[in-house]
Design a protein around this motif. Structure first.
Motif, PDB file in Angstrom:
ATOM      1  N   LEU A 228      80.217  70.420 -80.603  1.00 22.18           N
ATOM      2  CA  LEU A 228      81.000  70.305 -79.370  1.00 22.18           C
ATOM      3  C   LEU A 228      80.450  71.248 -78.293  1.00 22.18           C
ATOM      4  O   LEU A 228      80.365  70.899 -77.114  1.00 22.18           O
ATOM      5  CB  LEU A 228      82.444  70.678 -79.700  1.00 22.18           C
ATOM      6  N   ASP A 229      80.059  72.445 -78.722  1.00 21.15           N
ATOM      7  CA  ASP A 229      79.540  73.442 -77.784  1.00 21.15           C
ATOM      8  C   ASP A 229      78.197  73.031 -77.181  1.00 21.15           C
ATOM      9  O   ASP A 229      77.769  73.568 -76.173  1.00 21.15           O
ATOM     10  CB  ASP A 229      79.393  74.802 -78.473  1.00 21.15           C
ATOM     11  N   ARG A 230      77.528  72.083 -77.826  1.00 20.91           N
ATOM     12  CA  ARG A 230      76.260  71.596 -77.269  1.00 20.91           C
ATOM     13  C   ARG A 230      76.491  70.892 -75.940  1.00 20.91           C
ATOM     14  O   ARG A 230      75.628  70.918 -75.069  1.00 20.91           O
ATOM     15  CB  ARG A 230      75.611  70.587 -78.228  1.00 20.91           C
ATOM     16  N   GLY A 231      77.642  70.220 -75.804  1.00 14.00           N
ATOM     17  CA  GLY A 231      77.784  69.337 -74.646  1.00 14.00           C
ATOM     18  C   GLY A 231      79.073  69.436 -73.853  1.00 14.00           C
ATOM     19  O   GLY A 231      79.214  68.726 -72.863  1.00 14.00           O
ATOM     20  N   TYR A 232      80.022  70.274 -74.263  1.00 13.18           N
ATOM     21  CA  TYR A 232      81.265  70.416 -73.490  1.00 13.18           C
ATOM     22  C   TYR A 232      81.451  71.875 -73.112  1.00 13.18           C
ATOM     23  O   TYR A 232      81.470  72.749 -73.997  1.00 13.18           O
ATOM     24  CB  TYR A 232      82.481  69.928 -74.287  1.00 13.18           C
ATOM     25  N   GLU A 233      81.600  72.134 -71.831  1.00  9.63           N
ATOM     26  CA  GLU A 233      81.751  73.510 -71.365  1.00  9.63           C
ATOM     27  C   GLU A 233      83.188  73.971 -71.596  1.00  9.63           C
ATOM     28  O   GLU A 233      84.115  73.417 -70.999  1.00  9.63           O
ATOM     29  CB  GLU A 233      81.397  73.572 -69.870  1.00  9.63           C
ATOM     30  N   ARG A 234      83.351  74.947 -72.494  1.00  7.61           N
ATOM     31  CA  ARG A 234      84.662  75.556 -72.750  1.00  7.61           C
ATOM     32  C   ARG A 234      85.790  74.537 -72.861  1.00  7.61           C
ATOM     33  O   ARG A 234      86.799  74.617 -72.154  1.00  7.61           O
ATOM     34  CB  ARG A 234      84.987  76.553 -71.636  1.00  7.61           C
ATOM     35  N   ILE A 235      85.608  73.593 -73.740  1.00  8.03           N
ATOM     36  CA  ILE A 235      86.558  72.472 -73.818  1.00  8.03           C
ATOM     37  C   ILE A 235      87.960  72.952 -74.182  1.00  8.03           C
ATOM     38  O   ILE A 235      88.949  72.449 -73.644  1.00  8.03           O
ATOM     39  CB  ILE A 235      86.040  71.387 -74.804  1.00  8.03           C
ATOM     40  N   GLU A 236      88.047  73.971 -75.061  1.00  8.17           N
ATOM     41  CA  GLU A 236      89.406  74.370 -75.481  1.00  8.17           C
ATOM     42  C   GLU A 236      90.133  75.071 -74.335  1.00  8.17           C
ATOM     43  O   GLU A 236      91.335  74.914 -74.170  1.00  8.17           O
ATOM     44  CB  GLU A 236      89.370  75.207 -76.764  1.00  8.17           C
ATOM     45  N   GLU A 237      89.382  75.814 -73.495  1.00  5.89           N
ATOM     46  CA  GLU A 237      90.033  76.461 -72.338  1.00  5.89           C
ATOM     47  C   GLU A 237      90.531  75.402 -71.362  1.00  5.89           C
ATOM     48  O   GLU A 237      91.633  75.483 -70.836  1.00  5.89           O
ATOM     49  CB  GLU A 237      89.034  77.354 -71.592  1.00  5.89           C
ATOM     50  N   LYS A 238      89.688  74.401 -71.113  1.00  5.68           N
ATOM     51  CA  LYS A 238      90.069  73.357 -70.168  1.00  5.68           C
ATOM     52  C   LYS A 238      91.301  72.600 -70.673  1.00  5.68           C
ATOM     53  O   LYS A 238      92.230  72.332 -69.924  1.00  5.68           O
ATOM     54  CB  LYS A 238      88.900  72.400 -69.934  1.00  5.68           C
ATOM     55  N   LEU A 239      91.302  72.271 -71.963  1.00  5.64           N
ATOM     56  CA  LEU A 239      92.437  71.510 -72.508  1.00  5.64           C
ATOM     57  C   LEU A 239      93.699  72.368 -72.552  1.00  5.64           C
ATOM     58  O   LEU A 239      94.801  71.868 -72.299  1.00  5.64           O
ATOM     59  CB  LEU A 239      92.095  70.981 -73.906  1.00  5.64           C
ATOM     60  N   SER A 240      93.551  73.663 -72.835  1.00  3.74           N
ATOM     61  CA  SER A 240      94.727  74.558 -72.842  1.00  3.74           C
ATOM     62  C   SER A 240      95.382  74.575 -71.471  1.00  3.74           C
ATOM     63  O   SER A 240      96.601  74.572 -71.351  1.00  3.74           O
ATOM     64  CB  SER A 240      94.333  75.998 -73.187  1.00  3.74           C
ATOM     65  N   ARG A 241      94.531  74.601 -70.455  1.00  3.51           N
ATOM     66  CA  ARG A 241      95.071  74.625 -69.085  1.00  3.51           C
ATOM     67  C   ARG A 241      95.899  73.378 -68.798  1.00  3.51           C
ATOM     68  O   ARG A 241      96.746  73.375 -67.926  1.00  3.51           O
ATOM     69  CB  ARG A 241      93.921  74.731 -68.079  1.00  3.51           C
ATOM     70  N   LEU A 242      95.627  72.305 -69.541  1.00  5.61           N
ATOM     71  CA  LEU A 242      96.390  71.065 -69.340  1.00  5.61           C
ATOM     72  C   LEU A 242      97.597  70.997 -70.276  1.00  5.61           C
ATOM     73  O   LEU A 242      98.270  69.968 -70.366  1.00  5.61           O
ATOM     74  CB  LEU A 242      95.482  69.848 -69.586  1.00  5.61           C
ATOM     75  N   GLY A 243      97.852  72.093 -71.003  1.00  6.59           N
ATOM     76  CA  GLY A 243      99.055  72.133 -71.842  1.00  6.59           C
ATOM     77  C   GLY A 243      98.802  71.830 -73.309  1.00  6.59           C
ATOM     78  O   GLY A 243      99.744  71.766 -74.108  1.00  6.59           O
ATOM     79  N   ALA A 244      97.536  71.655 -73.703  1.00 13.39           N
ATOM     80  CA  ALA A 244      97.248  71.377 -75.115  1.00 13.39           C
ATOM     81  C   ALA A 244      97.413  72.653 -75.941  1.00 13.39           C
ATOM     82  O   ALA A 244      97.154  73.756 -75.448  1.00 13.39           O
ATOM     83  CB  ALA A 244      95.828  70.851 -75.259  1.00 13.39           C
ATOM     84  N   ASP A 245      97.841  72.501 -77.175  1.00 13.57           N
ATOM     85  CA  ASP A 245      97.931  73.622 -78.101  1.00 13.57           C
ATOM     86  C   ASP A 245      96.644  73.599 -78.923  1.00 13.57           C
ATOM     87  O   ASP A 245      96.532  72.902 -79.934  1.00 13.57           O
ATOM     88  CB  ASP A 245      99.170  73.444 -78.990  1.00 13.57           C
TER      89      ASP A 245
END
Ligand code: UD1
Length: 417
Positions: A395-412
């Protein structure tokens, strides 16, 4: 090794800025090899693939400096035209140094990319094109050894298969060849047009990029320039599907709807409301998604890089979707992992039949490749309970800080080590 822990069930809501495109940034970075002057790239995403390519270019004598998302690259001299196995094996796109090295230095030694989890992915079309341009190519000890002592010359190249990096490699090589090169049956992906814009700003004469016939009039030298990397259409599509699967509402800025038409059509077919404006896409999904059927093919058809994410959407949708993969063999590994979450997926050859279930149930799963990982994140977000995704280095190969971005949208969602 890092893992992602997701507690599913939250609807994604909010606004996000899309990053620069990985698949545009990588060929653009390789274009620095074509000139002794500085190439400045803006909107370069912070990704492991970008770091890998920087390391590879560094070994060839390219100096670089980075400030945020702006990257300066300077290949004043190319000290060693070599792409070693240990770097190439982690990133197939390393093959993109071959064309520029051969054009600039008249020689290159690039490790064969070898097998890959999503299919055999040969590079025969890259080599055939370069040979037609006068290069002598041999394979020695796992390396492509290419020479063009008297430089490359323009040629008419008819591609047997539509290949994205193949088209890019030959387009870059042709920029410094003698005479005109015409690439027929070229790939039409928007990232190819983005590369051509940059090359032309460097003084190249590339026409038709983004169509099936690309023509390149060779020039003696190229100069430096500054170029802004296009938005990542696959990251954009991934967030849109994540919002649709969780019945959310999302506004994406810095996005380009024009490069995502096939994906947006399918999202609408699944019941999402999608509104687009220049630089912006909004999505709202108010009910359970409806299944969609799709067939992947080269641009402008539905992208193979979005296939896995739509399988996650179909897994929880109402009805049955049929997904056919025509670009890569063996690109359904995510289906097996999704079954662990309760998805009902039958695979026969290159077709997957996905019967939607009302809800997926969290479980431990393993990421097998880049987009497969994204599909498991979506499945986890849309499911009930906890999903633990292992091997997220993909995932880190192709998505920039995906968990931070999704957290900002309310994801746990959080990274655990
Ligand atoms: C690029 C993308 C990747 C995407 C793929 C298809 C980058 C860095 N990567 O990969 O994310 O999934 O396009 O949209 O842009 N083939 C041959 N001979 C060749 C080259 C390719 O037979 O010489 C075949 C491949 O095995 C595959 C098909 O052509 O079946 C398409 O591959 P290609 O377009 O080359 O993919 P990449 O450029 O590697």
């Amino acid at each position: 090794m890092d893992k992602l822990l997701i507690r599913g069930g939250a609807s994604l809501k909010g606004e996000l800025q899309v990053s620069g495109a990985k698949n545009a940034a990588l060929p653009l970075m390789c274009a620095c090899l074509l000139t002794p002057q500085t190439l400045r790239l803006a909107n370069v995403p912070e990704l492991r693939d970008v770091a890998t390519l920087l390391a590879l270019l560094g070994r060839m004598g390219v100096t670089s400096s980075r400030r945020g998302h702006t990257l300066d690259l300077c290949a004043a001299t190319v000290t060693e035209p070599l792409a070693p196995y240990e770097l190439v094996r982690t990133m197939r796109a390393s093959i993109l140094v071959l064309g520029p090295l051969l054009a600039r230095r008249g020689e290159a030694r690039v490790s064969l990319p070898g097998g890959c989890a999503i299919g055999s992915r040969p590079v025969d079309q890259h080599l055939k094109g370069l040979q037609a341009m006068g290069a002598e190519i041999a394979v020695e000890e796992g390396y492509i050894v290419a020479r063009a002592a008297r430089g490359l010359r323009g040629a008419r190249l008819v591609m047997d298969v539509v290949t994205v990096t193949g088209t890019e490699n030959l387009m870059m090589a042709a920029c410094l060849a003698r005479g005109t090169t015409v690439i027929e049956n070229a790939a039409r992906e928007p990232e190819i047009a983005d590369l051509a814009r940059c090359l032309n700003a460097m003084g190249a004469r590339v026409g038709g990029a983004g169509t099936a016939v690309v023509s390149v009039e060779g020039v003696e030298v190229l100069s430096g320039t500054a170029h802004q990397v296009m938005p990542d259409r696959i990251e954009t599509g991934t967030f849109l599907v994540a919002a649709a699967a969780t019945r959310g509402t999302l506004r994406l800025t810095g996005a380009d709807a024009g490069s995502l038409e096939a994906v947006i059509d399918k999202l609408r077919e699944s019941g999402a409301e999608v509104a687009t404006a220049p630089g912006e896409i909004r999505l709202a999904m108010n009910a359970r998604p409806r299944s969609v059927s799709l067939r992947t093919a080269p641009y402008p058809a539905f992208p193979t890089d979005m296939q896995a994410q739509f399988m996650a959407l179909d897994a929880i949708a109402e009805g049955t979707g049929v997904i056919t993969e025509t670009v890569f063999e063996n690109r359904f590994m995510h289906a097996l992992e999704m079954r662990r979450l309760g998805a009902q997926i039958e695979i026969s050859g290159n077709t997957a039949v996905v019967r939607g279930v009302p809800a997926l149930q969290g479980a431990a799963v393993m990421a097998t490749d880049l987009r497969a990982s994204a599909s498991l994140v979506i499945a986890g977000l849309a499911g009930r309970g906890e999903t633990l995704i292992d091997r997220i280095y993909h995932l880190d190969r192709g998505y920039e800080r995906i968990e931070e971005k999704l957290s900002r949208l309310g994801a746990d969602i959080r990274r655990v080590t």
